[in-house]
Design a protein around this motif. Structure first.
Motif, PDB file in Angstrom:
ATOM      1  N   GLU A  30       0.834  -1.210   0.000  1.00 39.49           N
ATOM      2  CA  GLU A  30       0.000   0.000   0.000  1.00 39.49           C
ATOM      3  C   GLU A  30       0.865   1.255   0.000  1.00 39.49           C
ATOM      4  O   GLU A  30       0.614   2.207  -0.747  1.00 39.49           O
ATOM      5  N   GLN A  31       1.906   1.260   0.813  1.00 35.64           N
ATOM      6  CA  GLN A  31       2.800   2.420   0.883  1.00 35.64           C
ATOM      7  C   GLN A  31       3.557   2.622  -0.426  1.00 35.64           C
ATOM      8  O   GLN A  31       3.744   3.759  -0.886  1.00 35.64           O
ATOM      9  N   ALA A  32       3.995   1.515  -1.043  1.00 34.89           N
ATOM     10  CA  ALA A  32       4.718   1.604  -2.312  1.00 34.89           C
ATOM     11  C   ALA A  32       3.838   2.190  -3.407  1.00 34.89           C
ATOM     12  O   ALA A  32       4.301   2.970  -4.246  1.00 34.89           O
ATOM     13  N   GLN A  33       2.569   1.831  -3.381  1.00 37.27           N
ATOM     14  CA  GLN A  33       1.656   2.279  -4.433  1.00 37.27           C
ATOM     15  C   GLN A  33       1.105   3.684  -4.188  1.00 37.27           C
ATOM     16  O   GLN A  33       0.782   4.406  -5.124  1.00 37.27           O
ATOM     17  N   SER A  34       1.014   4.074  -2.919  1.00 42.08           N
ATOM     18  CA  SER A  34       0.436   5.382  -2.585  1.00 42.08           C
ATOM     19  C   SER A  34       1.461   6.506  -2.641  1.00 42.08           C
ATOM     20  O   SER A  34       1.086   7.687  -2.674  1.00 42.08           O
ATOM     21  N   GLY A  35       2.737   6.160  -2.634  1.00 42.55           N
ATOM     22  CA  GLY A  35       3.784   7.174  -2.643  1.00 42.55           C
ATOM     23  C   GLY A  35       4.293   7.518  -1.259  1.00 42.55           C
ATOM     24  O   GLY A  35       5.215   8.337  -1.110  1.00 42.55           O
ATOM     25  N   SER A  36       3.722   6.921  -0.224  1.00 41.85           N
ATOM     26  CA  SER A  36       4.176   7.228   1.131  1.00 41.85           C
ATOM     27  C   SER A  36       5.463   6.489   1.498  1.00 41.85           C
ATOM     28  O   SER A  36       6.109   6.817   2.497  1.00 41.85           O
ATOM     29  N   LEU A  37       5.851   5.497   0.688  1.00 36.52           N
ATOM     30  CA  LEU A  37       7.146   4.828   0.870  1.00 36.52           C
ATOM     31  C   LEU A  37       8.176   5.625   0.093  1.00 36.52           C
ATOM     32  O   LEU A  37       8.287   5.516  -1.131  1.00 36.52           O
ATOM     33  N   GLU A  38       8.911   6.468   0.793  1.00 40.33           N
ATOM     34  CA  GLU A  38       9.787   7.430   0.131  1.00 40.33           C
ATOM     35  C   GLU A  38      11.000   6.774  -0.511  1.00 40.33           C
ATOM     36  O   GLU A  38      11.394   7.115  -1.629  1.00 40.33           O
ATOM     37  N   MET A  39      11.614   5.819   0.185  1.00 43.74           N
ATOM     38  CA  MET A  39      12.874   5.247  -0.268  1.00 43.74           C
ATOM     39  C   MET A  39      12.641   4.007  -1.119  1.00 43.74           C
ATOM     40  O   MET A  39      11.915   3.088  -0.721  1.00 43.74           O
ATOM     41  N   VAL A  40      13.268   3.985  -2.294  1.00 49.43           N
ATOM     42  CA  VAL A  40      13.273   2.775  -3.105  1.00 49.43           C
ATOM     43  C   VAL A  40      14.331   1.819  -2.566  1.00 49.43           C
ATOM     44  O   VAL A  40      14.085   0.633  -2.374  1.00 49.43           O
ATOM     45  N   ILE A  41      15.517   2.366  -2.314  1.00 53.94           N
ATOM     46  CA  ILE A  41      16.613   1.557  -1.781  1.00 53.94           C
ATOM     47  C   ILE A  41      17.236   2.293  -0.593  1.00 53.94           C
ATOM     48  O   ILE A  41      17.874   3.342  -0.763  1.00 53.94           O
ATOM     49  N   PRO A  42      17.046   1.784   0.621  1.00 48.33           N
ATOM     50  CA  PRO A  42      17.636   2.415   1.814  1.00 48.33           C
ATOM     51  C   PRO A  42      19.104   2.025   1.935  1.00 48.33           C
ATOM     52  O   PRO A  42      19.496   1.254   2.807  1.00 48.33           O
ATOM     53  N   TYR A  43      19.915   2.570   1.051  1.00 40.83           N
ATOM     54  CA  TYR A  43      21.303   2.115   0.897  1.00 40.83           C
ATOM     55  C   TYR A  43      22.143   2.427   2.125  1.00 40.83           C
ATOM     56  O   TYR A  43      22.091   3.523   2.687  1.00 40.83           O
ATOM     57  N   LYS A  44      22.916   1.434   2.541  1.00 38.50           N
ATOM     58  CA  LYS A  44      23.922   1.591   3.580  1.00 38.50           C
ATOM     59  C   LYS A  44      25.247   1.038   3.068  1.00 38.50           C
ATOM     60  O   LYS A  44      25.256   0.130   2.240  1.00 38.50           O
ATOM     61  N   ASP A  45      26.336   1.575   3.558  1.00 48.06           N
ATOM     62  CA  ASP A  45      27.649   1.002   3.283  1.00 48.06           C
ATOM     63  C   ASP A  45      27.655  -0.449   3.775  1.00 48.06           C
ATOM     64  O   ASP A  45      27.053  -0.764   4.809  1.00 48.06           O
ATOM     65  N   PRO A  46      28.309  -1.378   3.030  1.00 49.19           N
ATOM     66  CA  PRO A  46      28.298  -2.788   3.439  1.00 49.19           C
ATOM     67  C   PRO A  46      28.730  -3.029   4.881  1.00 49.19           C
ATOM     68  O   PRO A  46      28.117  -3.832   5.591  1.00 49.19           O
ATOM     69  N   GLU A  47      29.759  -2.334   5.342  1.00 44.90           N
ATOM     70  CA  GLU A  47      30.234  -2.521   6.712  1.00 44.90           C
ATOM     71  C   GLU A  47      29.223  -1.996   7.726  1.00 44.90           C
ATOM     72  O   GLU A  47      29.031  -2.576   8.801  1.00 44.90           O
ATOM     73  N   GLU A  48      28.557  -0.902   7.378  1.00 45.73           N
ATOM     74  CA  GLU A  48      27.526  -0.346   8.250  1.00 45.73           C
ATOM     75  C   GLU A  48      26.340  -1.307   8.359  1.00 45.73           C
ATOM     76  O   GLU A  48      25.791  -1.520   9.441  1.00 45.73           O
ATOM     77  N   SER A  49      25.984  -1.897   7.231  1.00 50.65           N
ATOM     78  CA  SER A  49      24.878  -2.862   7.224  1.00 50.65           C
ATOM     79  C   SER A  49      25.234  -4.096   8.052  1.00 50.65           C
ATOM     80  O   SER A  49      24.404  -4.604   8.832  1.00 50.65           O
ATOM     81  N   LEU A  50      26.457  -4.584   7.883  1.00 52.61           N
ATOM     82  CA  LEU A  50      26.896  -5.746   8.658  1.00 52.61           C
ATOM     83  C   LEU A  50      26.862  -5.436  10.157  1.00 52.61           C
ATOM     84  O   LEU A  50      26.393  -6.257  10.963  1.00 52.61           O
ATOM     85  N   ALA A  51      27.315  -4.257  10.549  1.00 54.05           N
ATOM     86  CA  ALA A  51      27.328  -3.877  11.961  1.00 54.05           C
ATOM     87  C   ALA A  51      25.910  -3.818  12.527  1.00 54.05           C
ATOM     88  O   ALA A  51      25.656  -4.238  13.662  1.00 54.05           O
TER      89      ALA A  51
END
Length: 473
Positions: A30-51
């Motif tokens: 619903e959020q993806a279709q309504s536009g309320s989901l702002e981020m397509v990809i919540p990108y993080k640096d690989p090391e930050e994501s691992l942490a």
């Protein structure tokens, strides 16, 4: 007192957790279709994501509902209409429910007793694709886990048809012919099969990045003169970088002349067999000995589900001729219902259930509608690009894959567009990728979401122009 194992298998607990997860996924849609989901990809640096996930792990046992929520939040959102990155479809929701069903039942497929439902469904789906390709009643095939494994399976079938390697081994130098723009998995498959550099005969492409069929004879003769035994030629339908279709009719004629196996890699673009409007792009595919088509690209199923379809279904059984007494009584019979006789995978997932659920819920027309909408959208995007003087289109798209770049009067265009792509990734409001054609770097979109509209494409071009000014300053 209820044990840990008893609690883990509790029907009531499963019902509660499943309802919670479905609610979360429905909210995500619903959020993806309504536009309320702002981020397509919540990108993080690989090391930050691992942490982040390391910290979550160290917290130990906790609320699985919260884990599901985090997974949704921090994943790439393919159902967002501004996801235009890799060639992976946003799955139709009914197929995700089928995935839950098949994961819970966990039936394998190597032998009929473990695949009472999935083996018959796999045959039905394979025969459907064989018919769409244009094969006669002898056509058929199987499903496997992805285009890489599917192409390797098809090339092993080619080797089995053209040599006695499986039983006798060989010192012969085998080779395949392929476009220099073909997917890397063809190169990988040939190397796995022991062909090495010389055994991968890469034929140059024309200005449209299609294999130059006028050079096939020359490259074949040069390979033969080197002592290579060419067993197969592969046509791309379509190429990964640009979505260009090779001339399959010309390739088929060449293959017939030299008695080569003709394989069509239609992992992405073979889905046009469902479209009367775009089927002309694969004219000649019915002359192929084998065809690969991904259900998880243009046909809206979850990854990984790939069909390997043979003109002569018997060829599927030549590839793996091994004895396994504990699996089947008759080692040499061609049992369609014992899938382990013709595929790498033994305990194969019930992947046919996910595709069949789409057919059952929505009918065959949904595949046609998806292909035609997204291919039309590719042409529409090209028209928008040509209307803006600041942009350069790499070539007229034949599919839903479009390559373009922003022009500039200062600095190198490669660096400019690479930096724009980097900023898009970091900001996360769009997701696109990049590719290099010759020595030129282009931004590349794969329009995979049927909810993407012209408004989203205009917004992307506006954002690229804005970021172009930012990174150039």
């Amino acid at each position: 007192m209820e044990s840990l194992l008893q609690k883990a298998f509790s029907p009531d607990l499963f019902r509660q957790q499943a309802h919670n997860l479905v609610d979360q996924l429905a909210d995500y849609l619903e959020q993806a279709q309504s536009g309320s989901l702002e981020m397509v990809i919540p990108y993080k640096d690989p090391e930050e994501s691992l942490a982040f996930w390391q910290e979550d792990y160290e917290q130990g046992q906790g609320d699985v509902t919260e884990f599901f929520s985090k997974t949704i939040q921090y994943s790439n959102h393919l159902h967002h209409p501004r996801y235009m990155g890799h060639q992976v479809t946003p799955p139709v929701p009914i197929s995700a429910l089928a995935g839950m069903l098949s994961s819970m039942l966990n039936n394998g497929m190597a032998v009929y007793e473990m695949g009472l439902v999935s083996n018959p469904l796999e045959r039905i789906l394979s025969e459907l694709l064989a018919k769409k390709i244009g094969f006669d009643k002898n056509g058929g095939g199987l499903l496997t886990s992805g285009g890489t494994l599917a192409n390797l399976t098809a090339l092993l079938a080619a080797r089995a048809a053209k040599t006695d390697v499986w039983e006798d081994g060989t010192n012969e130098r085998l080779a395949v012919m392929v476009s220099e723009e073909a997917h890397y998995c063809i190169d990988r498959a040939a190397r796995i099969m022991g062909m090495g550099n010389e055994g991968i005969i890469k034929v140059p492409t024309n200005e449209l990045l299609q294999i130059r069929t006028d050079l096939l004879e020359q490259y074949y003769q040069e390979a033969t003169d080197k002592g290579l035994h060419v067993i197969a030629i592969i046509g791309s339908a379509c190429s990964t970088s640009t979505g260009s279709y090779d001339d399959l009719e010309a390739i088929a004629a060449f293959a017939q002349k030299h008695e080569l196996w003709f394989h069509a890699d239609g992992a992405h673009g073979g889905a046009v067999v469902f479209s009367d409007k775009y089927k002309y792009l694969v004219k000649g595919i019915n002359q192929a000995d084998s065809v690969v088509i991904d259900w998880h690209k243009m046909l809206m199923a979850p990854a990984l589900i790939t069909a390997v379809i043979f003109k002569r279904n018997d060829d599927a059984f030549r590839t793996f001729q091994q004895k396994a007494q504990y699996l089947w009584a008759n080692q040499h019979s061609k049992d369609w219902f014992n899938s382990g006789k013709r595929t790498f995978e033994c305990t194969k997932l019930m992947m046919s259930v996910k595709v069949y659920a789409i057919l059952k819920a929505h009918g065959e027309q949904i595949f046609t509608d998806n292909v035609e909408y997204l291919y039309d959208l590719g042409k529409q995007f090209a028209t928008l690009l040509k209307a803006r003087p600041n942009f350069e289109l790499a070539l007229e798209p034949e599919s839903n894959i479009v390559c373009f770049r922003l022009k500039s009067t200062s600095g190198t265009l490669n660096e400019l567009n690479a930096n724009i792509r980097k900023r898009l990734l970091e900001e996360g409001k769009f997701y696109i990728v990049q590719t290099t054609l010759g020595d030129k770097l282009y931004l590349r979109v794969s329009l995979m979401n049927p909810l993407t509209t012209e408004t989203d494409l205009i917004a992307l071009l506006d954002e690229v122009e804005r970021l172009g000014k930012v990174v150039a300053s």
